[in-house]
Write a protein that holds these residues in place. Structure first.
Motif, short mmCIF file in Angstrom:
data_model
loop_
_atom_site.label_atom_id
_atom_site.label_comp_id
_atom_site.label_asym_id
_atom_site.label_seq_id
_atom_site.Cartn_x
_atom_site.Cartn_y
_atom_site.Cartn_z
N ASP A 8 40.91 44.06 40.83
CA ASP A 8 42.20 43.66 41.26
C ASP A 8 43.17 43.38 39.98
O ASP A 8 44.28 43.67 39.67
CB ASP A 8 42.51 42.62 42.33
CG ASP A 8 41.76 42.91 43.46
OD1 ASP A 8 41.67 44.26 43.74
OD2 ASP A 8 41.52 42.07 44.48
N ARG B 140 46.17 45.61 38.39
CA ARG B 140 47.31 44.87 38.09
C ARG B 140 47.85 45.09 36.55
O ARG B 140 49.01 45.25 36.53
CB ARG B 140 47.31 43.48 38.40
CG ARG B 140 48.61 42.59 38.47
CD ARG B 140 48.51 41.19 39.19
NE ARG B 140 47.63 41.04 40.14
CZ ARG B 140 46.31 40.45 39.99
NH1 ARG B 140 46.04 39.94 39.12
NH2 ARG B 140 45.68 40.27 41.12
N ASP C 172 50.03 45.12 42.54
CA ASP C 172 48.70 44.46 43.22
C ASP C 172 47.98 45.68 43.80
O ASP C 172 48.66 46.71 44.14
CB ASP C 172 48.93 43.45 44.23
CG ASP C 172 49.37 42.28 43.64
OD1 ASP C 172 49.05 41.99 42.44
OD2 ASP C 172 50.37 41.48 44.37
N ARG C 173 46.54 45.80 44.04
CA ARG C 173 45.87 46.53 44.54
C ARG C 173 46.16 46.84 46.08
O ARG C 173 46.04 48.19 46.40
CB ARG C 173 44.50 46.12 44.48
CG ARG C 173 43.44 47.25 44.94
CD ARG C 173 41.96 46.69 44.64
NE ARG C 173 41.10 47.68 45.21
CZ ARG C 173 39.90 47.39 45.15
NH1 ARG C 173 39.16 46.39 45.02
NH2 ARG C 173 38.88 48.19 45.70
N ASP D 105 49.28 47.00 47.06
CA ASP D 105 50.58 47.83 46.97
C ASP D 105 50.60 49.32 46.62
O ASP D 105 51.61 50.14 46.86
CB ASP D 105 51.38 47.31 46.05
CG ASP D 105 51.77 45.73 46.46
OD1 ASP D 105 51.84 45.31 47.62
OD2 ASP D 105 52.17 44.64 45.64
#
Length: 161
Positions: free
Chosen positions: A81, A85, A91-92, A94
């Motif tokens: 993650d 980012r 973020d992962r 999103d």
């Protein structure tokens, strides 16, 4: 006399039941940290127009082309993650991240962002060998219709040696 002998014998037997003192030892020898394997080399076939490396550090290389940038990085493994980012700014959760069933583990993703000259499209891949994340990211102008690069060939060529 028998009573005195009995009392002495009992006191000798009970004297052996005393609590033993515990001691702590301290070593004055430095304990070396566990060494991690050295990062592996990556192989990548870049387009012909991106022949010169613009910037290089001990953890990555940056290549500039006409309307795009290619970044190859080696980051510490463990937190995927945080790696995603740092590469994308998202973020992962999103963005869509696809994991392929290969060895080493491989994650691919794409995103869009705003840049100084307009919208930018990004694509990335992360290879994980358990010790390091080997990352390839490309940022390209969204309105660049002249680009003749087939990015799938570039990303498919990215592998560990």
């Amino acid at each position: 006399m028998k009573r005195i002998l009995l009392v002495l014998l009992m006191s000798l037997l009970l004297a052996g039941c005393a609590e033993a003192e515990l001691g702590e030892t301290v070593a004055d020898v430095w304990q070396e940290a566990v060494t991690v394997a050295a990062p592996r080399e990556t192989r990548l076939e870049l387009p012909g127009e991106a022949v010169a490396c613009a910037m290089e550090s001990d953890t990555g290389r940056l290549y500039f082309g006409d309307g795009y940038e290619v970044m190859v990085q080696t980051l510490s493994s463990g937190d995927l993650d945080a790696t995603i980012r740092s590469l994308t700014g998202f973020d992962r959760e999103d963005i869509t991240v696809l994991q392929s069933q290969s060895d080493p583990k491989r994650w691919e993703f794409a995103w869009a962002s705003a840049g100084e000259g307009g919208e930018r499209l990004g694509r990335g891949v992360v290879l994980d060998d358990g010790n390091y994340h080997y990352c390839l990211t490309v940022l390209q102008d969204a309105d660049d219709d002249d680009c003749q690069i087939i990015w799938s060939q570039v990303f498919n060529s990215f592998e560990l040696c």
